[in-house]
Write an enzyme that holds these catalytic residues in place. Sequence first.
Site, PDB file in Angstrom:
ATOM      1  N   SER A  92      -2.136 -39.156  18.032  1.00  0.00           N
ATOM      2  CA  SER A  92      -0.783 -39.637  18.343  1.00  0.00           C
ATOM      3  C   SER A  92      -0.574 -41.098  17.934  1.00  0.00           C
ATOM      4  CB  SER A  92      -0.527 -39.502  19.842  1.00  0.00           C
ATOM      5  OG  SER A  92       0.714 -40.090  20.156  1.00  0.00           O
TER       6      SER A  92
ATOM      7  N   SER B 203       2.061 -42.609  19.273  1.00  0.00           N
ATOM      8  CA  SER B 203       2.904 -43.118  20.365  1.00  0.00           C
ATOM      9  C   SER B 203       2.310 -44.330  21.086  1.00  0.00           C
ATOM     10  CB  SER B 203       3.209 -42.001  21.368  1.00  0.00           C
ATOM     11  OG  SER B 203       4.025 -41.038  20.748  1.00  0.00           O
TER      12      SER B 203
ATOM     13  N   LYS C  15       4.986 -28.959  26.529  1.00  0.00           N
ATOM     14  CA  LYS C  15       6.400 -29.325  26.639  1.00  0.00           C
ATOM     15  C   LYS C  15       7.204 -28.328  27.473  1.00  0.00           C
ATOM     16  CE  LYS C  15       6.708 -31.981  22.361  1.00  0.00           C
ATOM     17  NZ  LYS C  15       7.485 -32.259  21.143  1.00  0.00           N
TER      18      LYS C  15
ATOM     19  N   ASP D   8      13.278 -35.515  21.675  1.00  0.00           N
ATOM     20  CA  ASP D   8      13.040 -35.056  20.297  1.00  0.00           C
ATOM     21  C   ASP D   8      14.379 -34.749  19.612  1.00  0.00           C
ATOM     22  OD1 ASP D   8      10.226 -35.126  20.324  1.00  0.00           O
ATOM     23  OD2 ASP D   8      10.100 -33.149  21.257  1.00  0.00           O
TER      24      ASP D   8
ATOM     25  N   GLY E  18      13.042 -21.499  10.772  1.00  0.00           N
ATOM     26  CA  GLY E  18      12.082 -21.513  11.878  1.00  0.00           C
ATOM     27  C   GLY E  18      12.781 -21.220  13.192  1.00  0.00           C
TER      28      GLY E  18
ATOM     29  N   GLY F 111      10.905 -21.755  16.465  1.00  0.00           N
ATOM     30  CA  GLY F 111       9.961 -22.157  17.516  1.00  0.00           C
ATOM     31  C   GLY F 111      10.605 -23.182  18.432  1.00  0.00           C
TER      32      GLY F 111
ATOM     33  N   ASN G  24      14.020 -16.886  10.173  1.00  0.00           N
ATOM     34  CA  ASN G  24      12.644 -16.971  10.670  1.00  0.00           C
ATOM     35  C   ASN G  24      11.841 -15.724  10.291  1.00  0.00           C
ATOM     36  OD1 ASN G  24      10.694 -18.509  12.143  1.00  0.00           O
ATOM     37  ND2 ASN G  24      10.770 -16.951  13.734  1.00  0.00           N
TER      38      ASN G  24
ATOM     39  N   ILE H 276      11.712 -31.724   9.188  1.00  0.00           N
ATOM     40  CA  ILE H 276      11.194 -32.503  10.337  1.00  0.00           C
ATOM     41  C   ILE H 276       9.769 -32.998  10.083  1.00  0.00           C
ATOM     42  CG2 ILE H 276      12.702 -31.315  11.991  1.00  0.00           C
ATOM     43  CD1 ILE H 276      10.149 -30.064  13.210  1.00  0.00           C
TER      44      ILE H 276
ATOM     45  N   GLY I  55      11.195 -36.336   8.425  1.00  0.00           N
ATOM     46  CA  GLY I  55      11.218 -36.419   9.880  1.00  0.00           C
ATOM     47  C   GLY I  55      10.751 -37.731  10.486  1.00  0.00           C
TER      48      GLY I  55
HETATM   49  P1  ATR Z   1       7.201 -26.016  17.113  1.00  0.00           P
HETATM   50  O1  ATR Z   1       7.110 -26.238  18.585  1.00  0.00           O
HETATM   51  O2  ATR Z   1       6.717 -27.170  16.287  1.00  0.00           O
HETATM   52  O3  ATR Z   1       8.557 -25.566  16.698  1.00  0.00           O
HETATM   53  P2  ATR Z   1       6.209 -23.329  17.091  1.00  0.00           P
HETATM   54  O4  ATR Z   1       6.942 -23.107  18.379  1.00  0.00           O
HETATM   55  O5  ATR Z   1       4.832 -22.816  16.930  1.00  0.00           O
HETATM   56  O6  ATR Z   1       6.150 -24.860  16.767  1.00  0.00           O
HETATM   57  O7  ATR Z   1       7.143 -22.725  15.920  1.00  0.00           O
HETATM   58  C1  ATR Z   1       6.803 -22.751  14.588  1.00  0.00           C
HETATM   59  C2  ATR Z   1       7.865 -21.981  13.780  1.00  0.00           C
HETATM   60  O8  ATR Z   1       7.495 -22.075  12.403  1.00  0.00           O
HETATM   61  C3  ATR Z   1       7.942 -20.518  14.100  1.00  0.00           C
HETATM   62  O9  ATR Z   1       9.272 -20.113  13.963  1.00  0.00           O
HETATM   63  C4  ATR Z   1       7.073 -19.871  13.027  1.00  0.00           C
HETATM   64  O10 ATR Z   1       7.450 -18.566  12.659  1.00  0.00           O
HETATM   65  P3  ATR Z   1       7.146 -17.286  13.613  1.00  0.00           P
HETATM   66  O11 ATR Z   1       8.176 -17.366  14.702  1.00  0.00           O
HETATM   67  O12 ATR Z   1       7.304 -16.109  12.742  1.00  0.00           O
HETATM   68  O13 ATR Z   1       5.745 -17.475  14.109  1.00  0.00           O
HETATM   69  C5  ATR Z   1       7.328 -20.779  11.861  1.00  0.00           C
HETATM   70  N1  ATR Z   1       6.178 -20.803  10.943  1.00  0.00           N
HETATM   71  C6  ATR Z   1       5.067 -21.564  11.057  1.00  0.00           C
HETATM   72  N2  ATR Z   1       4.225 -21.320  10.036  1.00  0.00           N
HETATM   73  C7  ATR Z   1       4.816 -20.384   9.255  1.00  0.00           C
HETATM   74  C8  ATR Z   1       4.470 -19.740   8.026  1.00  0.00           C
HETATM   75  N3  ATR Z   1       3.320 -20.005   7.404  1.00  0.00           N
HETATM   76  N4  ATR Z   1       5.336 -18.858   7.503  1.00  0.00           N
HETATM   77  C9  ATR Z   1       6.500 -18.583   8.127  1.00  0.00           C
HETATM   78  N5  ATR Z   1       6.895 -19.158   9.293  1.00  0.00           N
HETATM   79  C10 ATR Z   1       6.063 -20.063   9.835  1.00  0.00           C
END
Ligand code: ATR
Length: 299
Positions: A24, A26, A75, A111, A136, A138, A160, A233, A256
């Site tokens: 980190s 931070s 988180k 964030d 994405g 997540g 996604n 990001i 980011g």
């Molecule tokens: P964060 O908190 O940083 O958002 P996360 O909750 O693990 O991390 O989410 C990561 C996102 O990136 C997810 O949407 C993931 O897709 P899935 O929902 O299908 O798992 C996406 N992601 C990460 N690596 C990926 C990859 N190699 N190909 C496609 N999607 C990816």
Amino acid sequence: MHIDNRVTGETRFVGLIGNPVEHSISPQLHNTISSCLGVDLIYIPFKVEEAGLKDAVNGLKALNIKGFNVTTPYKKDIMKYIDENSKEALLMGAVNTVKNIDGRLYGYNTDAEGFSRAFKEEVGEGFKGKKIAIIGAGGAARAITVKIAIEGAAEISIINRTLQKAHDIAGIIENNYSMNVGCFGTDEGAAGDALRQADIIINTTSIGMYPNTNESPLKKGIKLSDSQIVYDIIYNPSVTKLLAGAQRYGAKAVNGLGMLFYQGIYAYEIWTGIKIPKDALKHINESFVNILKNKGFKS
Ligand code: ATR
């Protein structure tokens, strides 16, 4: 003999809980802010095991911590130990900043606030009336999607790999704001249309992050245009494959770094109640860039 006066009996402390925390930036960012402003406050990282999270929070409270940041993987889990989570943080499903007022804990998400401020500063406009494609679904995607919905985005699409996760975020938005959210799997042709038609594309995945710098979340064959804005990001590397591609089409490309900076600035302001003046912010930002350079990140 040299006397170290950095910590005295009056010094207050803030910190970070997560696992890992060793990487980190931070501590350096926040301690630099305190030095720059002459505030008697130190920031300490705490690596916490999952089984110890509740005890850690109670311990920090008992020690009268002024506030703390929360990073991966806590988180979401932290929220059950917070007395009052902000409405935004509840919708975002994540808290990264906690303030302690007389033993009562308040949870915030800086964030998304940091993302919004950095975006506006670097792009010169916000999200009102814009068509936005989020890649994405997540934690980061959820926080950013809630933020841009609050700030008046006209259309939101979420693309996604796991379609259900996109629908989960869409449901939160549709239940709280009067707008529909389009959801697409990565391989759907309609995902390409949503990306091409978007005013703003935001990558919230880790695809393209160091050391996998040869990867891009954008499928081959998707052509962008010079009227688009692409926000990644990721900040390491500073120009991801996605951003380099966007630049080739003449699109505006933003990384980011600003989001990382401002999430910290907002957290500091929440803990201390200080509104950091513009000139100090400029100095702190220069130091922040140097902190990252010293860590080997390329600017
Ligand atoms: P964060 O908190 O940083 O958002 P996360 O909750 O693990 O991390 O989410 C990561 C996102 O990136 C997810 O949407 C993931 O897709 P899935 O929902 O299908 O798992 C996406 N992601 C990460 N690596 C990926 C990859 N190699 N190909 C496609 N999607 C990816």
